[in-house]
Each structure stands twice: as C-alpha cells, then as structure tokens.
Enzyme design. Sequence first.
Site, PDB file in Angstrom:
ATOM      1  CE  LYS A 195     -17.380   1.855  -3.487  1.00  0.00           C
ATOM      2  NZ  LYS A 195     -17.452   3.214  -2.939  1.00  0.00           N
ATOM      3  CD  GLU A 242      -2.718   8.250   0.452  1.00  0.00           C
ATOM      4  OE1 GLU A 242      -2.792   8.115   1.696  1.00  0.00           O
ATOM      5  OE2 GLU A 242      -3.279   9.153  -0.172  1.00  0.00           O
ATOM      6  CB  CYS A 302      -4.343  10.381   4.096  1.00  0.00           C
ATOM      7  SG  CYS A 302      -3.557  11.189   2.688  1.00  0.00           S
ATOM      8  CD  GLU A 352      -6.124   8.147   9.236  1.00  0.00           C
ATOM      9  OE1 GLU A 352      -5.536   8.891   8.432  1.00  0.00           O
ATOM     10  OE2 GLU A 352      -6.612   7.050   8.908  1.00  0.00           O
TER      11      GLU A 352
END
Length: 492
Positions: A174, A249, A283, A384
Amino acid sequence: MLKLQMYINGNWVDSKMNEMSEVINPANGEVIAEAVVGDVEDTRKAIEAARVAFDSGVWSDLPAAERADYLFKIADKLEQNAMELSRIESSNTGKPYREAEFDIADAVNCFRYHAGLVTKPNGQTYPVSDPVQALVVREPIGVCGLIAPWNFPLLTGAWKIAPALAAGNTIIFKPSGVTPITTVKLFEIMEEVGIPKGVANLVMGGGSTVGNEIAESDKVDMISFTGSTATGRSIMTNASGNIKNISLELGGKSPNIVFADADLETAIDYALNGIFMNAGQVCNAGSRLLLEESIHDEFVNKLVEKAQAIRVGPGNQDSTEMGALVSESHMNKVLSYIQAGIEEGAKLACGGKRITENGLEKGYFIEPTIFVDTTPDMKIVQEEIFGPVLVVQKFKNEAEAIQLANDTPYGLAAGVFSQDGAKALRTIKKVRAGITWVNAYNLAYNEAPWGGYKQSGIGRGLGTFGLEEFTEVKQININLQVEPTNWFGDQE
C-alpha cells in the site's frame, strides 16, 4: 491524464467503488494523475491472491538464486528508466530532481543488494550432547503487508519489497495516496520481468480502509510500516488479532550535537543537510541542533546566513536546492507548528513563512526556518514537525548534552560533532537512538540496519537485519542414532 490502477493477482484493475483521487504536483498545485481508490473488498482480493500464491509455493519454493535473478532484472529496469522515474518522483513529491535522482539510484542498489544477500549462507548448526545434528534455518514468514510513506515513495518501497521478495514472501503493498506514481511504475516493471501472479499485489486507498484491513486480516502474517508513531500504535493494535510479526519505522525528533571543539564548517554543512534535505520531510531529520554554549552565537549566525541563501523552488529547476512540501494540508500543519513556537516564546532566527513570491504562489513552499531561545518543554522541541524547521538548544557540558538529546519520546537518529574521538564515542553510546553518526549526518547505506529506539519503532530494515525481519527461524533436530530410548521401558 495519467490514470493509476491497482495490481491484484497479476491484473491491473479499478476499484469496486469506482472512486478516484487526484495526485498533485506540490510545486504548482496542478493535477498530474488520477489514482484508483481501493476499498476493503479490493484489499481482501489482494490478500487472498497473496495467500494462494504463497501457499502454492510458486515463489517461496524457488531456489534463492532464481528469486535473486528476478530482483536483478528489476534493478536493471529501474536503472534503465532512472531519468524518467527521477522526473516523476520530483514532480510528485516536490523534491529537487537531484534528490530524486539519488533516491532512484539507491532503490536500484537496494534490489541488487538483497538479490546478492539472499544467496549467501544464513543458517547455523550446533554441537549438542546427544547424537543429534541440530541446525537452524530461516524460512519466509508468508504473506506480508507493506505500507509505505509519501516522502520517499520508490525508495521506501524498495526497502520493503526487495527483502520481502528475496526471502520468499508474497506481498500486498500500500503506497501513500499522495505520492503513488513511481510505485505503480515499479509494479509495471515487476510485471515485465515476469513475477508470478499473486506474488506482488498493489492496493491504493486510505489507511482507515486498506491499511486497517491489511493489519487486521488473519491471512496476513507480517506488517512492515513506515510512518507516524500515532499510526504505528494503531497498526500494532489491529495486528494483534493473529499475533502478526511487526516491523515499524516511526517518527523522530533527532538531536544533532555539536561540541565547541568540532570542525564548525563541517558541522554547519551537515546541520543544513540534516534538516533542509527534502524540505525536512525526513524521519531521521536532525531537527534539534544542540550547541555547546561557547559556540552558540557564532554557529547560529553562520547557519542562518547559509540557510537564508538556500535556493527554494520547483524540483525541475536545476538551481533548486530545496523544494516544496508534499501537500497543502501538510504545509498548513508545518505552519501551525511555527506559529505554536512563536506563541510559546521561541525566537525566529530566520524563515517562518510560506513563500508566495517569484512564481511560487501556487506551490507549497516554506522558508528554511530556524528557532533559537527554545526550552525543552516547548511543542516544537518535543514533537515531530516534519518540515524545514530547526530548533536550537544550548548545553553546558557533555552530561547536559546527553540529557537533552534523550529528552523526547523518540530515538531514531542522532549526530555528534567533535574532534575529540573519545568524547564523541562516549556521547554517541549514551544517546538512545538506532541510527547515529560522528562528524556526519544523514548518510544511509543498504548494507547497514535502519530503525530506532523508544517510540521511533520496532525492528530494523536494511542490511542482514532487514532481510531477517522477513523470515521465521526454524530449529531442526536430526537424530543420528535411530533406536528406541526406552524412556518408558524397563528401568531394571
């Protein structure tokens, strides 16, 4: 208009809902493609196709060298089409062409690395006390659901698909609905090289439908997900039904620590790269810059001067050094964080605004932004942001640097700059992060494991560790003295 379909059981198909979503070029807001939006029924068909293919052994029973040959062919075709794929990746993500070009080259290397790795020895034997040959082998897990983010579409796809297929699994992939184009091109290549039907399936759609169905299905044996920590938590919950293998992750708020004895020009260079590459949508971005007090002012002044000189623009312009953010909604989210930082009392050293001049008014561009005078409790320090926003913190000594570095829920990456090798190593060993650098930042290799501590995830991708994530360990004991033990026999 380019129309992107799903690939299920060896066929390109539309969704049963007949729904389409627009794919946007974030540099100008223009529609560049339409993508099919899959639903639960489409996802179940893809899962069933992968399940049947795996159980039949059409892929898992192939010798490792034959699976490797498919992966080498995929790599060759990616390389042959690298210029077109780089152009597409740049226009779909907003990143500069030179960054997209690097991503495609790394994806090529990823397929070649895993093709080579899977044919290497990977078992163990044990000397035991009985007349038994004890050994361990690694076998494919089964059906793997792979869910990728929007910031590195083809590259993160390769990071998951290459090891999963190399190990003998079948997959349901996906991609993000925001950046699906190069993923579709990759599946076209997999069809060209003759991957057996049902082995690799592509389903597009929302996380709440397609993603949840993959995570919840009892026919899926593993989930590999890259994305936000919040979504990772949801996947863990949904995957608990049949105790799936999970590799996550997730987010990061990574510290980049610079001591006074560092080579400052090198540290400044890497600090810029660490936060402004891909417009900070990374990230492992070095989004927290920790500076020893004695060099703070000098370092910040030089850093701001260089940040303000970064050439921001469309990815297809040769002069562009930083591109657009991926979507209007994400741009607005980043701008809301900048506003929160101002309201909390942090000081803007540079940037902080959307760029609407010089023909960029239709795109989703934000100035390279640096905050100083921050405190550890601020939202911009703890959360973040995933954009071109750097927060600067001061420290007095090594102990305080380590304390500040570890003072978030995340533990993905970290950097340390110092010309004192012992101090750099002491510091990096005490920082709770899975990907670290000394006198560098943002370097990544297919040969080395990728993943984080704490709320930055579970498991590792890449390297031998990444291939092992897609395997189960089986113990085999072979009796070399075939005779009764008489355990329950005559005890006389």
